[in-house]
Design a protein around this motif. Structure first.
Motif, mmCIF file in Angstrom:
data_model
loop_
_atom_site.group_PDB
_atom_site.id
_atom_site.type_symbol
_atom_site.label_atom_id
_atom_site.label_comp_id
_atom_site.label_asym_id
_atom_site.label_seq_id
_atom_site.Cartn_x
_atom_site.Cartn_y
_atom_site.Cartn_z
ATOM 1 N N LEU A 316 0.837 -1.203 0.000
ATOM 2 C CA LEU A 316 0.000 0.000 0.000
ATOM 3 C C LEU A 316 0.874 1.257 0.000
ATOM 4 C CD1 LEU A 316 -2.781 1.383 0.202
ATOM 5 C CD2 LEU A 316 -2.621 1.121 2.690
ATOM 6 N N LEU A 317 1.930 1.236 0.816
ATOM 7 C CA LEU A 317 2.857 2.359 0.859
ATOM 8 C C LEU A 317 3.502 2.583 -0.506
ATOM 9 C CD1 LEU A 317 4.576 4.477 2.392
ATOM 10 C CD2 LEU A 317 6.133 2.620 3.021
ATOM 11 N N ALA A 318 3.948 1.499 -1.144
ATOM 12 C CA ALA A 318 4.597 1.610 -2.457
ATOM 13 C C ALA A 318 3.622 2.133 -3.506
ATOM 14 C CB ALA A 318 5.161 0.250 -2.872
ATOM 15 N N HIS A 319 2.367 1.650 -3.462
ATOM 16 C CA HIS A 319 1.353 2.129 -4.410
ATOM 17 C C HIS A 319 1.109 3.625 -4.228
ATOM 18 C CE1 HIS A 319 -0.096 -1.252 -6.763
ATOM 19 N NE2 HIS A 319 -0.038 -2.018 -5.686
ATOM 20 N N GLY A 320 1.062 4.068 -2.980
ATOM 21 C CA GLY A 320 0.861 5.489 -2.714
ATOM 22 C C GLY A 320 1.994 6.338 -3.266
ATOM 23 N N MET A 321 3.237 5.831 -3.142
ATOM 24 C CA MET A 321 4.376 6.570 -3.673
ATOM 25 C C MET A 321 4.306 6.652 -5.194
ATOM 26 S SD MET A 321 7.550 5.238 -1.335
ATOM 27 C CE MET A 321 8.712 6.276 -2.256
ATOM 28 N N ARG A 322 3.904 5.546 -5.843
ATOM 29 C CA ARG A 322 3.797 5.569 -7.298
ATOM 30 C C ARG A 322 2.697 6.519 -7.749
ATOM 31 N NH1 ARG A 322 4.958 -0.087 -6.712
ATOM 32 N NH2 ARG A 322 2.749 -0.632 -6.762
ATOM 33 N N ARG A 323 1.597 6.541 -6.999
ATOM 34 C CA ARG A 323 0.497 7.450 -7.333
ATOM 35 C C ARG A 323 0.935 8.900 -7.199
ATOM 36 N NH1 ARG A 323 -2.710 6.211 -3.412
ATOM 37 N NH2 ARG A 323 -2.031 7.983 -2.157
ATOM 38 N N ASP A 324 1.642 9.217 -6.109
ATOM 39 C CA ASP A 324 2.096 10.584 -5.899
ATOM 40 C C ASP A 324 3.103 11.012 -6.967
ATOM 41 O OD1 ASP A 324 0.510 10.608 -3.671
ATOM 42 O OD2 ASP A 324 2.155 10.320 -2.231
ATOM 43 N N ALA A 325 3.970 10.060 -7.371
ATOM 44 C CA ALA A 325 4.967 10.380 -8.406
ATOM 45 C C ALA A 325 4.298 10.658 -9.735
ATOM 46 C CB ALA A 325 5.964 9.235 -8.527
ATOM 47 N N ALA A 326 3.211 9.904 -10.020
ATOM 48 C CA ALA A 326 2.492 10.093 -11.290
ATOM 49 C C ALA A 326 1.734 11.408 -11.301
ATOM 50 C CB ALA A 326 1.542 8.924 -11.510
#
Length: 326
Positions: A316-326
Motif C-alpha cells: 500500500l505504501l509503495a502504491h501510494g508513492m507511485r500514485r504521488d509520483a504520477a
C-alpha cells in the motif's frame, strides 16, 4: 578479461575500481554528476583498508564499450525489465551477467531441479519481461556482503565487508565463475564461488525481508527496530516464516533467527536501503524481497500470515508513492 559495470553506483563503482586494480579492462556505465566526476577524476575510493583512485573508462552509452566477457549489474531489480537497450550492446554469445541483487532473483528456478525447475515467479519476472532481457542462462548469482555509499559524485565510501559470493544457478563451478572470482580476488575483494548460492540468498534475505519493509513503515533504524520489543518479535516471526519457505524448497541455511537479530542490532542506527529510497522518493525494491517469498509460500503451501500482513501494508505504501509520483 573485459568487464562492463551497468549501473555504476556505490557498489558497482567499487567493484569496477577493484577489478581495474587487478588489471581487468573495465568500463563503467553511469549518468549525471556521478558520471561527470568519474570521467574527470576517476573513481575515488575512501576505505578503512586504504584509499585509492582508479581511472576507469566511464560512459553513459554502452555502445561506446561494445561486447564484454562479463556484465556486473548494479541496477536496482526494479530496473531490470527496462534495461534491454543498455545491456544489448554489451553482449556476445558467451557474455555472463553477474547480478548484485538482493532478494529472490529472476533466475532462481533456472537449473534448480525438482518439481519447480524452470518455474517463473510473477513477482520478480512479470510476464517474463526480465527473462526476455536477461536470459537466465547468462546469469551468475551474486550475494553482496559489502556496504558502500556515494559520499559525493565519483567518491565511494567503503564502510565494511569485501565479500561478493557468486555461483551458477545449476550449482556447477564453471570456468566463467572462476575467471571472475580470480579477478575480484586480485583486486583485493573476497569472491568465493559457492556450489549452492541459494543458501547465501536466503541468509541475506532473512534481514532484507523483515527489516527493510518495517523500516519504511516505521521510519526506524536497525537499532531502533531491534530494541523495540514488539517490533523485534514481529521481525523474528517474519524470519521464521521465511526459513520455513526456504525449507519447503529444499534449502536450509545454517543460521538462527536470534543470531541474525543480534547481528542486526550490532549494526546500530543504520537506515536500510528501503528507508533511504522512501526518503528520496525512489521506487521501493520490495517485490524481490517480500512479494516473491509470499508467492513462493503459495507455491509450496507454507502458511506465512505475518509476511502477508507486512506485504499488504508495505505494498500500500509503495502504491501510494507511485500514485504521488504520477
Amino acid at each position: 578479461m573485459k568487464v562492463a559495470v551497468l549501473g555504476a553506483g556505490a557498489i558497482g563503482a567499487y567493484v569496477g575500481a577493484a577489478l581495474h586494480r587487478a588489471g581487468a579492462d573495465v568500463h563503467l556505465v553511469a549518468r549525471g554528476p556521478h558520471l561527470a566526476a568519474m570521467r574527470r577524476d576517476g573513481v575515488r575510493v575512501a576505505s578503512p583498508r586504504g584509499d585509492f583512485t582508479a581511472r576507469v573508462h566511464a560512459t553513459d552509452d554502452p555502445a561506446d564499450i561494445g561486447p564484454v566477457d562479463h556484465v556486473f549489474l548494479g541496477l536496482k531489480a526494479t530496473s531490470y525489465a527496462a534495461c534491454g537497450p543498455l545491456i544489448e550492446p554489451l553482449l556476445h554469445a558467451r557474455t555472463s551477467v553477474i547480478a548484485a541483487q538482493n532478494g529472490i532473483p529472476w533466475w532462481y528456478f533456472h537449473g534448480h531441479g525438482g518439481p519447480h525447475d524452470g518455474h517463473r515467479l510473477d513477482s520478480v519476472d512479470p510476464r517474463g519481461a526480465v527473462s526476455a532481457v536477461l536470459a537466465p542462462e547468462r546469469a551468475i548469482g551474486c550475494v553482496v556482503y559489502a556496504a558502500t555509499e556515494l559520499a559525493a559524485p565519483g567518491v565511494v565510501r567503503h564502510l565494511e565487508g569485501t565479500r561478493f559470493s557468486i555461483g551458477e544457478p545449476d550449482r556447477s563451478v564453471s570456468a566463467r565463475c572462476v575467471e571472475f572470482s580470480d579477478a575480484m580476488k586480485a583486486g583485493g575483494l573476497k569472491c568465493p564461488v559457492e556450489p549452492d548460492l541459494r543458501a547465501d540468498i536466503w541468509i541475506k534475505l532473512l534481514g532484507n525481508i523483515s527489516f527493510n519493509p518495517i523500516s519504511a513503515l516505521a521510519r526506524a533504524t536497525m537499532r531502533q527496530m531491534c530494541l523495540h520489543g514488539g517490533t523485534r518479535r514481529v521481525i523474528g516471526i517474519m524470519m521464521t516464516e521465511t526459513l520455513e519457505v526456504a525449507a519447503a524448497l529444499g534449502c536450509r541455511p545454517d543460521i538462527s533467527v536470534e543470531r541474525r537479530l543480534a547481528g542486526a542490532e550490532r549494526v546500530g542506527d543504520h537506515r536500510t536501503s528501503t528507508l533511504q529510497d522512501l526518503e528520496r522518493g525512489k521506487p521501493l525494491e520490495l517485490d524481490v524481497l517480500l512479494a516473491a517469498v509470499v508467492e513462493l509460500a503459495g507455491i509450496t503451501g507454507v502458511e506465512v500470515p505475518t509476511l502477508r500482513t507486512v506485504h499488504a501494508l508495505s505494498d500500500l505504501l509503495a502504491h501510494g508513492m507511485r500514485r504521488d509520483a504520477a
